[in-house]
Design a protein around this motif. Structure first.
Motif, PDB file in Angstrom:
ATOM      1  N   UNK A  26     -30.966  14.045  -2.098  1.00 45.86           N
ATOM      2  CA  UNK A  26     -31.662  12.922  -1.451  1.00 45.86           C
ATOM      3  C   UNK A  26     -33.086  12.690  -1.918  1.00 45.86           C
ATOM      4  N   UNK A  27     -33.576  13.481  -2.877  1.00 48.18           N
ATOM      5  CA  UNK A  27     -34.967  13.345  -3.316  1.00 48.18           C
ATOM      6  C   UNK A  27     -35.032  12.532  -4.617  1.00 48.18           C
ATOM      7  N   UNK A  28     -35.934  11.554  -4.644  1.00 49.94           N
ATOM      8  CA  UNK A  28     -36.101  10.703  -5.819  1.00 49.94           C
ATOM      9  C   UNK A  28     -37.588  10.548  -6.119  1.00 49.94           C
ATOM     10  N   UNK A  29     -37.872  10.403  -7.409  1.00 50.05           N
ATOM     11  CA  UNK A  29     -39.216  10.047  -7.837  1.00 50.05           C
ATOM     12  C   UNK A  29     -39.196   8.583  -8.227  1.00 50.05           C
ATOM     13  N   UNK A  41     -37.371   9.936  -0.073  1.00 45.97           N
ATOM     14  CA  UNK A  41     -36.179  10.571   0.502  1.00 45.97           C
ATOM     15  C   UNK A  41     -35.243   9.429   0.887  1.00 45.97           C
ATOM     16  N   UNK A  42     -34.098   9.334   0.218  1.00 41.53           N
ATOM     17  CA  UNK A  42     -33.159   8.229   0.430  1.00 41.53           C
ATOM     18  C   UNK A  42     -31.872   8.778   1.036  1.00 41.53           C
ATOM     19  N   UNK A  48     -26.088   2.044   6.361  1.00 45.39           N
ATOM     20  CA  UNK A  48     -27.193   1.442   5.623  1.00 45.39           C
ATOM     21  C   UNK A  48     -27.987   2.510   4.886  1.00 45.39           C
ATOM     22  N   UNK A  49     -28.444   2.147   3.684  1.00 45.95           N
ATOM     23  CA  UNK A  49     -29.342   3.038   2.942  1.00 45.95           C
ATOM     24  C   UNK A  49     -30.751   2.906   3.505  1.00 45.95           C
ATOM     25  N   UNK A  50     -31.387   4.049   3.712  1.00 43.09           N
ATOM     26  CA  UNK A  50     -32.751   4.047   4.241  1.00 43.09           C
ATOM     27  C   UNK A  50     -33.632   4.927   3.361  1.00 43.09           C
ATOM     28  N   UNK A  51     -34.934   4.628   3.403  1.00 42.25           N
ATOM     29  CA  UNK A  51     -35.895   5.373   2.597  1.00 42.25           C
ATOM     30  C   UNK A  51     -37.030   5.898   3.463  1.00 42.25           C
ATOM     31  N   UNK A  66     -39.724  18.775  -2.524  1.00 44.00           N
ATOM     32  CA  UNK A  66     -38.413  19.370  -2.243  1.00 44.00           C
ATOM     33  C   UNK A  66     -38.378  20.023  -0.863  1.00 44.00           C
ATOM     34  N   UNK A  67     -39.473  20.671  -0.504  1.00 40.92           N
ATOM     35  CA  UNK A  67     -39.534  21.305   0.811  1.00 40.92           C
ATOM     36  C   UNK A  67     -39.466  20.256   1.926  1.00 40.92           C
ATOM     37  N   UNK A  68     -40.181  19.163   1.736  1.00 37.39           N
ATOM     38  CA  UNK A  68     -40.168  18.094   2.745  1.00 37.39           C
ATOM     39  C   UNK A  68     -38.784  17.452   2.830  1.00 37.39           C
ATOM     40  N   UNK A  69     -38.130  17.269   1.682  1.00 35.53           N
ATOM     41  CA  UNK A  69     -36.780  16.701   1.675  1.00 35.53           C
ATOM     42  C   UNK A  69     -35.810  17.611   2.417  1.00 35.53           C
TER      43      UNK A  69
END
Length: 395
Positions: A26-29, A41-42, A48-51, A66-69
């Protein structure tokens, strides 16, 4: 410890192209058009897709992101919605007004609608005419229930069907903005909410009015007169009456849907209101109309509009109706009601479900679950009786 797949610092520093780059889990840059980098974080919730923004890179490093995700994934497992952070991708030049967000919503959703060009125009024009004066230039995060109430009040009792559509469309645009983290995820337009407490009970003053229709006893005089008129609009209207079809179905009918030998119009799902294919039995009179029309190609429109390759316009059949002196009290769509009333009063031997099937109406409830046939042969007999009636006593 096993090496983790995904992004690394060297990869991140080399990324130049705008876009979203996945680290996994779920982690994206996100790399913006100006080269800025932010963590996202998606996730998907309720279809529905949320960010959620996790902060800008390199202020928030890879391991911290990564820790926050991981924390957000744990919240989702516990049924908790992750909080909205300040790091979501929101550029200063990104359109945040209601009018701008509405345009983004239309660009992403219109292609999934039936007749997208017409639906998009109706959507945009209704909000422009009734909502933009109050909401158009306002940041979506600042719109509250009082603003929506101010939009709806002038038309809520005066034009309730339009007001209901505008209420739903405003809600859809604001929900879209919430999914983009542009505003709190609060449904201002929901039924039973604050808006209902502010608006009067419209059903007490508004009576739903159907399409004006011609009394069926005028049909034997009207249709022969229509048949004698030239023009593609008159031909389309005559065909619509004989098949009890909707205007959109006639306008978008193509030659490859017509089996002239078998006398069948195989209307595809994409032109039908219910989204299901429908077989229409063609009476000899309906076939005669088709055989008299020019035919450029098998995949072309049956009723061609003013521009090459374009279908008959929305207004062409209505214009033919007006030229017949029917400027008030009768609509093109109303001929379906005319047919249905005739079937109910003059065809007492025909079961109700046959007439409903002729109109491509679905049978609901348990009956609909078990009824899989389309009564085609019985409907053919009904439509030939209707054509005989439309021909008039002189015939």
């Amino acid at each position: 410890m096993a090496k983790r797949d995904g992004l690394n610092v060297k990869m991140i520093d080399r990324l130049k192209e705008p876009g979203k780059y996945g680290d996994g889990r779920n982690l994206y840059l996100h790399v913006g058009p100006n080269g800025g980098r932010s963590w996202l974080f998606i996730y998907r919730r309720l279809g529905k897709d949320k960010m959620r923004g996790l902060g800008a890179y390199p202020a928030v490093g890879l391991e911290e992101a990564r820790k926050k995700a991981a924390e957000y994934r744990a919240m989702l497992l516990d049924g908790i919605e992750p909080p909205k952070g300040r790091g979501a991708v929101q550029k200063k030049d990104e359109g945040r007004t209601f009018a701008q967000v509405n345009e983004r919503y239309l660009s992403e959703h219109k292609d999934s609608w039936k007749n997208p060009d017409k639906a998009e125009g109706n959507w945009r024009n209704s909000l422009r005419d009734h909502a933009y004066a109050i909401l158009g230039d306002k940041d979506v995060k600042d719109i509250d229930v009082k603003d929506v109430h101010a939009v709806l009040t002038p038309i809520w009792l005066k034009n309730h069907p339009t007001a209901k559509k505008i209420r739903w469309r405003i809600g859809a645009v604001l929900a879209y903005a919430a999914a983009l983290d542009m505003r709190p995820d609060i449904d201002l337009t929901r039924s039973g909410g604050k808006l209902d407490k502010l608006l009067p009970k419209a059903k007490r003053v508004h009576i739903v009015k159907g399409h004006d229709s011609m009394p069926f006893d005028q049909i034997p005089e009207f249709v022969p007169a229509l048949r004698g008129r030239a023009g593609i609009g008159a031909a389309g209207l005559n065909f619509l009456i004989l098949t009890a079809a909707r205007a959109q179905e006639v306008r978008f009918a193509k030659w490859d849907q017509m089996d002239l030998e078998a006398g069948v119009w195989n209307a595809p799902a994409e032109i039908m209101k219910a989204g299901r294919p429908h077989r229409v039995p063609l009476s000899p009179d309906a076939l005669a109309i088709l055989k008299a029309l020019p035919r450029d190609s098998d995949d072309g429109f049956v009723f061609v509009g003013g521009q090459p390759g374009a279908p008959l316009s929305d207004a062409a059949m209505a214009a033919a109706l007006k030229r017949m002196g029917r400027k008030e009290g009768v609509t093109v769509h109303g001929f379906r009601s005319t047919f249905r009333t005739w079937a109910a009063e003059k065809c007492l031997d025909v079961p109700r479900e046959i007439a409903e099937a002729a109109l491509a109406h679905a049978v609901g409830g348990v009956e609909g679950a078990y009824q899989r046939g389309d009564y085609f042969n019985v409907r053919r007999a009904l439509m030939e009786r209707w054509a005989d009636y439309c021909r008039g006593p002189a015939a």
